[in-house]
Design a protein around this motif. Structure first.
Motif, PDB file in Angstrom:
ATOM      1  N   VAL A   6      -4.093  -9.413  -2.381  1.00 49.71           N
ATOM      2  CA  VAL A   6      -2.894  -8.982  -3.044  1.00 49.71           C
ATOM      3  C   VAL A   6      -3.368  -8.494  -4.570  1.00 49.71           C
ATOM      4  O   VAL A   6      -3.339  -7.682  -5.373  1.00 49.71           O
ATOM      5  N   ALA A   7      -4.276  -9.769  -5.075  1.00 48.14           N
ATOM      6  CA  ALA A   7      -4.595  -9.745  -6.366  1.00 48.14           C
ATOM      7  C   ALA A   7      -5.682  -8.582  -6.701  1.00 48.14           C
ATOM      8  O   ALA A   7      -5.721  -8.100  -7.733  1.00 48.14           O
ATOM      9  N   LEU A   8      -6.523  -8.341  -5.737  1.00 50.35           N
ATOM     10  CA  LEU A   8      -7.619  -7.590  -5.682  1.00 50.35           C
ATOM     11  C   LEU A   8      -7.186  -6.083  -5.440  1.00 50.35           C
ATOM     12  O   LEU A   8      -7.596  -5.232  -6.297  1.00 50.35           O
ATOM     13  N   ARG A   9      -6.328  -5.848  -4.407  1.00 52.26           N
ATOM     14  CA  ARG A   9      -5.628  -4.412  -4.196  1.00 52.26           C
ATOM     15  C   ARG A   9      -4.619  -3.879  -5.199  1.00 52.26           C
ATOM     16  O   ARG A   9      -4.473  -3.003  -5.539  1.00 52.26           O
ATOM     17  N   PHE A  10      -3.736  -4.971  -5.666  1.00 48.66           N
ATOM     18  CA  PHE A  10      -2.554  -4.613  -6.607  1.00 48.66           C
ATOM     19  C   PHE A  10      -2.598  -5.454  -7.732  1.00 48.66           C
ATOM     20  O   PHE A  10      -1.816  -6.364  -7.734  1.00 48.66           O
ATOM     21  N   PRO A  11      -3.607  -5.364  -8.587  1.00 51.52           N
ATOM     22  CA  PRO A  11      -3.551  -6.148  -9.931  1.00 51.52           C
ATOM     23  C   PRO A  11      -2.457  -6.246 -10.687  1.00 51.52           C
ATOM     24  O   PRO A  11      -2.373  -7.064 -11.494  1.00 51.52           O
ATOM     25  N   ALA A  12      -1.458  -4.999 -10.558  1.00 50.94           N
ATOM     26  CA  ALA A  12      -0.349  -5.085 -11.551  1.00 50.94           C
ATOM     27  C   ALA A  12       0.974  -6.132 -10.920  1.00 50.94           C
ATOM     28  O   ALA A  12       1.968  -5.872 -11.216  1.00 50.94           O
ATOM     29  N   VAL A  13       0.622  -6.699  -9.671  1.00 51.25           N
ATOM     30  CA  VAL A  13       1.543  -7.407  -9.069  1.00 51.25           C
ATOM     31  C   VAL A  13       1.480  -8.935  -9.463  1.00 51.25           C
ATOM     32  O   VAL A  13       0.203  -9.391  -9.281  1.00 51.25           O
ATOM     33  N   GLY A  14       2.348  -9.796  -9.852  1.00 53.90           N
ATOM     34  CA  GLY A  14       2.451 -10.929  -9.989  1.00 53.90           C
ATOM     35  C   GLY A  14       2.465 -11.706  -8.729  1.00 53.90           C
ATOM     36  O   GLY A  14       3.809 -11.869  -8.434  1.00 53.90           O
ATOM     37  N   VAL A  15       1.717 -12.700  -8.106  1.00 51.73           N
ATOM     38  CA  VAL A  15       1.773 -13.421  -6.864  1.00 51.73           C
ATOM     39  C   VAL A  15       2.284 -14.897  -7.140  1.00 51.73           C
ATOM     40  O   VAL A  15       1.387 -15.373  -8.071  1.00 51.73           O
ATOM     41  N   VAL A  16       3.327 -15.427  -6.519  1.00 50.09           N
ATOM     42  CA  VAL A  16       3.564 -16.755  -6.679  1.00 50.09           C
ATOM     43  C   VAL A  16       3.559 -17.406  -5.377  1.00 50.09           C
ATOM     44  O   VAL A  16       3.988 -16.848  -4.568  1.00 50.09           O
ATOM     45  N   ALA A  56       0.815  -1.113   0.089  1.00 50.32           N
ATOM     46  CA  ALA A  56       0.015  -0.117  -0.008  1.00 50.32           C
ATOM     47  C   ALA A  56       0.911   1.234  -0.043  1.00 50.32           C
ATOM     48  O   ALA A  56       0.594   2.217  -0.770  1.00 50.32           O
ATOM     49  N   ARG A  57       2.070   1.146   0.728  1.00 53.41           N
ATOM     50  CA  ARG A  57       2.869   2.409   0.824  1.00 53.41           C
ATOM     51  C   ARG A  57       3.478   2.654  -0.644  1.00 53.41           C
ATOM     52  O   ARG A  57       3.472   3.686  -1.144  1.00 53.41           O
ATOM     53  N   TYR A  58       3.937   1.438  -1.184  1.00 48.94           N
ATOM     54  CA  TYR A  58       4.614   1.620  -2.431  1.00 48.94           C
ATOM     55  C   TYR A  58       3.218   2.098  -3.499  1.00 48.94           C
ATOM     56  O   TYR A  58       3.827   3.036  -4.407  1.00 48.94           O
ATOM     57  N   ALA A  59       2.152   1.500  -3.586  1.00 52.75           N
ATOM     58  CA  ALA A  59       1.310   2.239  -4.496  1.00 52.75           C
ATOM     59  C   ALA A  59       0.809   3.390  -4.292  1.00 52.75           C
ATOM     60  O   ALA A  59       0.357   4.069  -5.121  1.00 52.75           O
ATOM     61  N   GLY A  60       1.098   4.073  -2.900  1.00 53.27           N
ATOM     62  CA  GLY A  60       0.604   5.257  -2.670  1.00 53.27           C
ATOM     63  C   GLY A  60       1.582   6.176  -3.456  1.00 53.27           C
ATOM     64  O   GLY A  60       1.017   7.576  -3.774  1.00 53.27           O
ATOM     65  N   GLU A  61       2.739   5.765  -3.679  1.00 53.47           N
ATOM     66  CA  GLU A  61       3.605   6.822  -4.403  1.00 53.47           C
ATOM     67  C   GLU A  61       3.368   6.620  -5.866  1.00 53.47           C
ATOM     68  O   GLU A  61       3.123   7.548  -6.629  1.00 53.47           O
ATOM     69  N   SER A  62       3.365   5.467  -6.250  1.00 49.05           N
ATOM     70  CA  SER A  62       3.163   5.365  -7.803  1.00 49.05           C
ATOM     71  C   SER A  62       3.232   3.724  -8.034  1.00 49.05           C
ATOM     72  O   SER A  62       3.902   2.970  -7.600  1.00 49.05           O
ATOM     73  N   ASP A  83       4.466   2.434 -10.514  1.00 50.75           N
ATOM     74  CA  ASP A  83       6.015   2.095 -10.780  1.00 50.75           C
ATOM     75  C   ASP A  83       6.726   1.541  -9.420  1.00 50.75           C
ATOM     76  O   ASP A  83       7.815   0.818  -9.816  1.00 50.75           O
ATOM     77  N   GLU A  84       6.536   2.036  -8.181  1.00 51.91           N
ATOM     78  CA  GLU A  84       7.112   1.575  -7.198  1.00 51.91           C
ATOM     79  C   GLU A  84       6.774   0.166  -6.879  1.00 51.91           C
ATOM     80  O   GLU A  84       7.778  -0.395  -5.770  1.00 51.91           O
ATOM     81  N   LEU A  85       5.891  -0.300  -7.140  1.00 57.62           N
ATOM     82  CA  LEU A  85       5.088  -1.573  -6.783  1.00 57.62           C
ATOM     83  C   LEU A  85       6.443  -2.559  -7.173  1.00 57.62           C
ATOM     84  O   LEU A  85       6.638  -2.565  -8.383  1.00 57.62           O
ATOM     85  N   PRO A  86       6.508  -3.807  -6.468  1.00 59.16           N
ATOM     86  CA  PRO A  86       7.472  -5.006  -7.092  1.00 59.16           C
ATOM     87  C   PRO A  86       6.654  -5.891  -8.108  1.00 59.16           C
ATOM     88  O   PRO A  86       5.453  -5.605  -8.031  1.00 59.16           O
ATOM     89  N   GLU A  87       7.424  -6.164  -9.154  1.00 60.73           N
ATOM     90  CA  GLU A  87       6.807  -7.046 -10.287  1.00 60.73           C
ATOM     91  C   GLU A  87       6.277  -8.367  -9.609  1.00 60.73           C
ATOM     92  O   GLU A  87       5.167  -8.750 -10.125  1.00 60.73           O
ATOM     93  N   VAL A  88       7.025  -8.853  -8.632  1.00 62.52           N
ATOM     94  CA  VAL A  88       6.571 -10.149  -8.168  1.00 62.52           C
ATOM     95  C   VAL A  88       6.694 -10.139  -6.640  1.00 62.52           C
ATOM     96  O   VAL A  88       7.604  -9.638  -5.853  1.00 62.52           O
ATOM     97  N   VAL A  89       5.617 -10.760  -6.093  1.00 63.08           N
ATOM     98  CA  VAL A  89       5.340 -11.174  -4.735  1.00 63.08           C
ATOM     99  C   VAL A  89       5.497 -12.685  -4.432  1.00 63.08           C
ATOM    100  O   VAL A  89       4.616 -13.351  -5.129  1.00 63.08           O
TER     101      VAL A  89
END
Length: 435
Positions: free
Chosen positions: A77-87, A45-51, A53-59
């Motif tokens: 994570v998938a619902l709140r941060f859809p641009a992040v790939g979760v493994v 959430a802190r990363y997403a609040g900035e941009s 672009d700040e979110l990691p590609e993979v969690v």
């Protein structure tokens, strides 16, 4: 392309093992593991609040994360941060759990204990997916095109027009602009990229031909990291091995390079094979190099027509670069553009072989003087192709636009116009002309 990875692991020993393996992945930028689900969500959430672009590609989510169960955390994570790939990391690799993880929004599942190859493959796949999502969400202009980096193919209309030299200079320009760049030699039987850069290396693209899942480590073993900053994947030294590289192998190799590098320049030579046809089809930009003479122009038209017949690339989607141009040449870029129905770059490359002869003969074209008019023109073309990070397009002054150049009405031009169906240039309609 750098892949940022954020592990979510509660157990300290597991976190140490995961961090060690992640540090070995080429192009990876792992963050320190977070200990629980609450910490993970707060961090994202802190990363997403900035941009975005700040979110990691993979969690990476360990099965024993808490207090939120792993599948519930993946769904959140998938619902709140859809641009992040979760493994998901789990010791239970059963079909039922795999299905449940996919339903929750995971992009992959890795079995425990961890194996390097599986970790590398799953992280790469999740990162590619994440980059694609961010592109569609409208991330900034510096995002590599496609599911990874920008791919540019360079093909010669015929032998000797300077396609390999142009491809090498495009790649060097991208490196000078700070882009992570790979140069692939797909002229499988007569590749000269190594000769131009004074490189000899035992590995080639043929060593990757039979591998279905090219992991970062396997790719790294086949790539030569040159002192210029280029990552080189050479053509086989034995030309007969070129037959091992079919269209499927070429697609796999290009996808692997695209996932790791911001720019991938491919020298396709002049002979059309299944491998370089696949490359031209996959490319974001397909460059066709031609010289301003009757034979080369006819060869360019023949190449463009073949690409259209094979449904590889349309003429109006092909970018034409005129090499060895001068104001005294009877066939000018504007006419070549009409004949081939391609789109010409604004900067023609001047005829000045004396500038090149010393470095070409020495096999060190990377040492070409910055004052060379040929180098300045090719680097300006690289800027037009989008290979340079704006505004760093080199210090070359823009050349006279090709569309404004005069066309003489006699000599070779007359011969081009009077050949009926064989080599005929009529009609000269501008299909798909931009601007």
């Amino acid at each position: 392309m750098t892949t940022r990875i954020l592990p979510a692991v509660g157990d300290p020993e597991s976190a140490r093992v995961i961090a060690t393996l992640l540090s070995q992945l080429p192009g990876a930028e792992p963050a320190a593991p977070v200990p629980d689900s609450t910490f993970l969500l707060d961090t994202l959430a802190r990363y997403a609040g900035e941009s975005i672009d700040e979110l990691p590609e993979v969690v990476l989510v360990h099965e024993r994360i808490g207090p939120l169960p792993a599948l519930d955390l993946i769904r959140e994570v998938a619902l709140r941060f859809p641009a992040v790939g979760v493994v998901l990391l789990t010791s239970d690799a059963s079909p039922a759990l795999f299905s449940a993880a996919m339903d929750s929004g995971a992009r992959g599942l890795i079995g425990l204990p961890l194996a390097y190859e599986e970790l590398a493959a799953r992280v790469q796949a999740a990162a590619q997916w994440s980059v694609g999502v961010r592109r569609h969400l409208g991330r900034g202009p510096d995002l590599p095109s496609g599911p990874g980096g920008k791919v540019v193919t360079v093909t010669g209309a015929k032998g000797g027009v300077g396609a390999t030299f142009a491809a090498v200079q495009f790649a060097l320009a991208a490196v000078a602009a700070g882009r992570r760049t790979a140069l692939l030699d797909l002229d499988l039987q007569a590749g000269d990229v190594g000769s131009y850069l004074d490189v000899q290396f035992r590995r080639s693209i043929a060593d990757l031909a039979g591998i279905q899942d090219i992991s970062p480590r396997v790719l790294q073993d086949a790539v030569y990291d040159d002192r210029t900053g280029l990552a080189l994947l050479l053509a086989p030294a034995e030309g007969e091995r070129g037959e091992e590289v079919d269209d499927r192998a070429a697609r796999h190799v290009i996808a692997a390079l695209r996932a790791r590098y911001e720019v991938v320049v491919i020298d396709c030579g002049t002979q059309m094979t299944g491998a370089n046809a696949a490359a031209v089809e996959l490319a974001d930009t397909a460059v066709l190099v031609v010289t301003p003479d009757v034979v080369a122009v006819r060869a360019a038209k023949r190449m463009v027509r073949m690409w259209e017949r094979l449904q590889v690339r349309k003429a109006e989607e092909t970018t034409m670069v005129v090499n060895r141009w001068s104001k005294q040449t009877e066939i000018q870029p504007a006419l070549i553009e009409k004949i081939t129905k391609t789109r010409a770059v604004r900067t023609p490359v001047p005829a000045a072989f004396k500038e090149l002869q010393a470095v070409v003969d020495a096999g060190r074209v990377q040492d070409l003087d910055n004052r060379s008019t040929v180098k300045q023109a090719l680097w300006a073309v690289a800027g037009e192709l989008g290979l340079l990070t704006a505004p760093e397009t080199g210090d070359a002054p823009p050349a006279e636009p090709g569309a404004a150049l005069a066309v003489r009405g006699s000599g070779p031009v007359a011969r081009l116009r009077g050949r009926g169906d064989r080599g005929s240039v009529a009609p000269w309609s501008r299909r798909g002309r931009e601007g």
